[in-house]
Design an enzyme around this catalytic site. Sequence first.
Site, short mmCIF file in Angstrom:
data_model
loop_
_atom_site.label_atom_id
_atom_site.label_comp_id
_atom_site.label_asym_id
_atom_site.label_seq_id
_atom_site.Cartn_x
_atom_site.Cartn_y
_atom_site.Cartn_z
N CYS A 16 -2.26 -0.33 7.29
CA CYS A 16 -1.40 0.86 7.23
C CYS A 16 -1.44 1.63 8.54
CB CYS A 16 -1.80 1.73 6.05
SG CYS A 16 -1.46 0.95 4.46
N GLU A 27 1.09 3.87 1.95
CA GLU A 27 1.71 4.23 3.23
C GLU A 27 2.86 3.29 3.57
OE1 GLU A 27 -2.71 5.34 3.57
OE2 GLU A 27 -1.53 3.72 2.67
N CYS A 82 -5.87 2.35 5.79
CA CYS A 82 -6.58 1.11 6.10
C CYS A 82 -6.05 0.57 7.43
CB CYS A 82 -6.36 0.10 4.97
SG CYS A 82 -4.72 -0.65 4.97
N HIS A 86 0.84 -1.19 0.00
CA HIS A 86 0.00 0.00 0.00
C HIS A 86 0.88 1.24 0.00
CE1 HIS A 86 -3.88 -1.99 1.78
NE2 HIS A 86 -3.32 -2.73 0.82
#
Length: 157
Positions: free
Chosen positions: A87, A56, A84, A54
């Site tokens: 993250c 991040e 999310c 992801h």
Amino acid sequence: MTREENFMQQAIALSQHGMMNNEGGPFGCVIVKDDVIIGRGNNKVICTKDPTAHAEITAIRDACKNLGSYQLDGCEIYTSCEPCPMCLGAIYWARPKVVYYANNRQDAANIGFDDSMIYEEIKLEITDRKIPAICLGRNEALKIFEAWTDKTDKNVY
């Protein structure tokens, strides 16, 4: 435009870049320390075939490598979407001073990135979750935890 808005625009630009290059979903992130971007990331789940890639996470990895540290003390995270659960966990482990986000979790759900099931699963007892989690080998594993407790040269983080 404020400095924060400028950094957020750079995170948003990364989200567009990754999406247009089919690297992953439309998510971008920059990490800033002392007004300098020290980490950049966009969602790379598709191109890396890594479900943890992801924006991040990729930005945290980049920033930590550039800082030579496993923590983001004094850093600001600018991400194009509310993090999310995965993250968010990584962000808390990295310990930045603040997180700025643009889109929220409902905006993400509206385009097919719905994390509500994960938020609900976290609230449940382990035995009630959709993916079974079975404790195995605890006695042996506890010995390693005991060794960690006794270790005199460990780095506590």
